[in-house]
Design a protein around this motif. Structure first.
Motif, PDB file in Angstrom:
ATOM      1  N   ILE A   9       0.802  -1.161  -0.065  1.00  0.00           N
ATOM      2  CA  ILE A   9       0.143  -0.006  -0.087  1.00  0.00           C
ATOM      3  C   ILE A   9       0.907   1.137  -0.022  1.00  0.00           C
ATOM      4  CG2 ILE A   9      -1.596   1.405   1.249  1.00  0.00           C
ATOM      5  CD1 ILE A   9      -2.883  -1.387   2.341  1.00  0.00           C
ATOM      6  N   LYS A  10       1.839   1.293   0.804  1.00  0.00           N
ATOM      7  CA  LYS A  10       2.879   2.467   0.762  1.00  0.00           C
ATOM      8  C   LYS A  10       3.574   2.488  -0.577  1.00  0.00           C
ATOM      9  CE  LYS A  10       6.904   4.093   3.334  1.00  0.00           C
ATOM     10  NZ  LYS A  10       7.965   3.718   4.208  1.00  0.00           N
ATOM     11  N   ALA A  11       3.564   1.571  -1.361  1.00  0.00           N
ATOM     12  CA  ALA A  11       4.301   1.657  -2.726  1.00  0.00           C
ATOM     13  C   ALA A  11       3.476   2.395  -3.591  1.00  0.00           C
ATOM     14  CB  ALA A  11       4.716   0.320  -3.400  1.00  0.00           C
ATOM     15  N   VAL A  12       2.241   2.136  -3.511  1.00  0.00           N
ATOM     16  CA  VAL A  12       1.201   2.971  -4.413  1.00  0.00           C
ATOM     17  C   VAL A  12       1.173   4.274  -4.086  1.00  0.00           C
ATOM     18  CG1 VAL A  12      -1.352   3.005  -4.896  1.00  0.00           C
ATOM     19  CG2 VAL A  12      -0.494   1.084  -4.426  1.00  0.00           C
ATOM     20  N   PHE A  13       1.302   4.953  -2.869  1.00  0.00           N
ATOM     21  CA  PHE A  13       1.331   6.139  -2.530  1.00  0.00           C
ATOM     22  C   PHE A  13       2.503   6.910  -2.709  1.00  0.00           C
ATOM     23  CE2 PHE A  13      -1.995   4.823   0.429  1.00  0.00           C
ATOM     24  CZ  PHE A  13      -3.119   5.760   0.409  1.00  0.00           C
ATOM     25  N   GLU A  14       3.540   6.042  -3.036  1.00  0.00           N
ATOM     26  CA  GLU A  14       4.855   6.533  -3.263  1.00  0.00           C
ATOM     27  C   GLU A  14       5.213   6.973  -4.618  1.00  0.00           C
ATOM     28  OE1 GLU A  14       7.706   4.264   0.296  1.00  0.00           O
ATOM     29  OE2 GLU A  14       7.628   3.784  -1.777  1.00  0.00           O
ATOM     30  N   ARG A  15       4.428   6.194  -5.470  1.00  0.00           N
ATOM     31  CA  ARG A  15       4.509   5.954  -6.972  1.00  0.00           C
ATOM     32  C   ARG A  15       3.363   6.614  -7.758  1.00  0.00           C
ATOM     33  NH1 ARG A  15       7.637   0.433  -6.883  1.00  0.00           N
ATOM     34  NH2 ARG A  15       7.711   0.641  -4.541  1.00  0.00           N
ATOM     35  N   ASP A  16       2.322   6.875  -7.208  1.00  0.00           N
ATOM     36  CA  ASP A  16       1.184   7.366  -7.992  1.00  0.00           C
ATOM     37  C   ASP A  16       0.491   8.326  -7.298  1.00  0.00           C
ATOM     38  OD1 ASP A  16      -1.060   7.301  -9.443  1.00  0.00           O
ATOM     39  OD2 ASP A  16      -2.066   5.676  -9.024  1.00  0.00           O
ATOM     40  N   PRO A  17       0.590   9.536  -7.715  1.00  0.00           N
ATOM     41  CA  PRO A  17      -0.075  10.905  -7.349  1.00  0.00           C
ATOM     42  C   PRO A  17      -1.576  10.967  -7.314  1.00  0.00           C
ATOM     43  CG  PRO A  17       0.725  11.213  -9.665  1.00  0.00           C
ATOM     44  CD  PRO A  17       1.368   9.804  -9.012  1.00  0.00           C
ATOM     45  N   ALA A  18      -1.962  10.124  -7.997  1.00  0.00           N
ATOM     46  CA  ALA A  18      -3.500   9.839  -8.134  1.00  0.00           C
ATOM     47  C   ALA A  18      -4.222   9.118  -6.839  1.00  0.00           C
ATOM     48  CB  ALA A  18      -4.052   9.038  -9.369  1.00  0.00           C
ATOM     49  N   ALA A  19      -3.369   8.489  -5.961  1.00  0.00           N
ATOM     50  CA  ALA A  19      -3.830   7.850  -4.936  1.00  0.00           C
ATOM     51  C   ALA A  19      -4.280   8.741  -3.762  1.00  0.00           C
ATOM     52  CB  ALA A  19      -2.857   6.804  -4.394  1.00  0.00           C
ATOM     53  N   ARG A  20      -5.439   8.649  -3.268  1.00  0.00           N
ATOM     54  CA  ARG A  20      -6.011   9.474  -2.109  1.00  0.00           C
ATOM     55  C   ARG A  20      -5.969   9.082  -0.792  1.00  0.00           C
ATOM     56  NH1 ARG A  20      -8.591  10.536  -6.802  1.00  0.00           N
ATOM     57  NH2 ARG A  20      -8.558  12.675  -7.919  1.00  0.00           N
ATOM     58  N   ASN A  21      -6.345   7.745  -0.597  1.00  0.00           N
ATOM     59  CA  ASN A  21      -6.405   7.248   0.757  1.00  0.00           C
ATOM     60  C   ASN A  21      -6.305   5.710   0.409  1.00  0.00           C
ATOM     61  OD1 ASN A  21      -9.326   6.288   0.338  1.00  0.00           O
ATOM     62  ND2 ASN A  21      -9.597   8.285   0.203  1.00  0.00           N
ATOM     63  N   VAL A  22      -6.213   5.056   1.870  1.00  0.00           N
ATOM     64  CA  VAL A  22      -6.087   3.654   1.788  1.00  0.00           C
ATOM     65  C   VAL A  22      -7.303   2.915   1.346  1.00  0.00           C
ATOM     66  CG1 VAL A  22      -5.555   1.792   3.425  1.00  0.00           C
ATOM     67  CG2 VAL A  22      -4.187   3.923   3.811  1.00  0.00           C
TER      68      VAL A  22
END
Length: 238
Positions: A9-22
């Motif tokens: 989940i952390k990797a998604v937030f690190e590499r995708d600026p479109a991710a808003r929340n868990v």
């Protein structure tokens, strides 16, 4: 298991600026779903339940469009962006903090047995539509350009583009100086050796065309010419 999920989940937030929340990542990211199914399938595969493992992987493929063989070994922090058409073979090994874009294939090259799929190092970015084929090793901090076909080992800290893939940057400053936790995702700024060669040819043609026009003008006007390839300062009559 929970530690791996948190890292994914952390990797998604690190590499995708479109991710808003868990919650959005858990519900709406097919790459994350494919990883969860793979962790489960790989557990059964390692405990001798190959049929059940393959059934889970096929169900995951149906839901996500991402096919990961349950035998593949995947490290922490894998991020599959969009993911449709991604294929990861049975003996593929993927390190930590790897990023795959849609259409990537980590496949084999024939019907050989044993290790027949690539080994991917840490902090590797494989761009859209790239194919990495055979029992080869991709080193740490490597970037592979979109649409490339890689058939040979790639050393660490390199950038690869083309068909077949060729190393065009090695130990470049941006890659070599990056920290382990920093992943260079700028796969839109890779050099294009084919385009550079075409530009060189175009410039050469323009120079030749200009020289021909000068010769034709001098012939018509009967003006003495000084050829660029003649002895310095020597004038040749037209």
């Amino acid at each position: 298991m929970w530690g791996q999920l948190k890292r994914d989940i952390k990797a998604v937030f690190e590499r995708d600026p479109a991710a808003r929340n868990v919650l959005e990542v858990i519900l709406c990211y097919p790459g994350f779903h494919a990883l969860i199914f793979h962790r489960i399938a790989h557990f059964f595969y390692c405990h001798g339940l190959a049929l059940l493992a393959r059934a889970i992987s096929q169900f995951s493929r149906f839901l996500t469009g991402i096919e990961i063989h349950p035998g593949a070994r995947i490290g922490e922090g894998l991020f599959i962006d969009h993911g449709m058409g991604v294929v990861i073979g049975e003996t593929a090994e993927i390190g930590n903090n790897v990023t795959l874009y849609q259409g990537v294939t980590l496949g084999g090259t024939g019907k050989e047995k044993g290790k027949r799929h690539p080994t991917i190092g840490n902090n590797v970015v494989i761009s859209t539509g790239a194919k990495v084929l055979g029992n080869i090793t991709i080193g740490d901090n490597v970037k592979i350009g979109a649409g490339s076909v890689v058939l040979r080992d790639v050393p660490a800290n390199c950038t690869v583009v083309g068909i077949p893939g060729k190393v065009v940057v090695r130990n470049g400053r941006k890659i070599a100086d990056a920290q382990v936790s920093e992943i260079d995702l700028r796969h839109d700024e890779l050099p294009d050796p084919v385009a550079e060669m075409l530009l060189c040819l175009q410039r050469q043609i323009q120079r030749l065309q200009q020289r021909v026009e000068e010769l034709e003008a001098a012939r018509d006007e009967h003006v003495p010419l000084q050829y660029a390839d003649g002895p310095q300062g020597k004038v040749h009559s037209g």
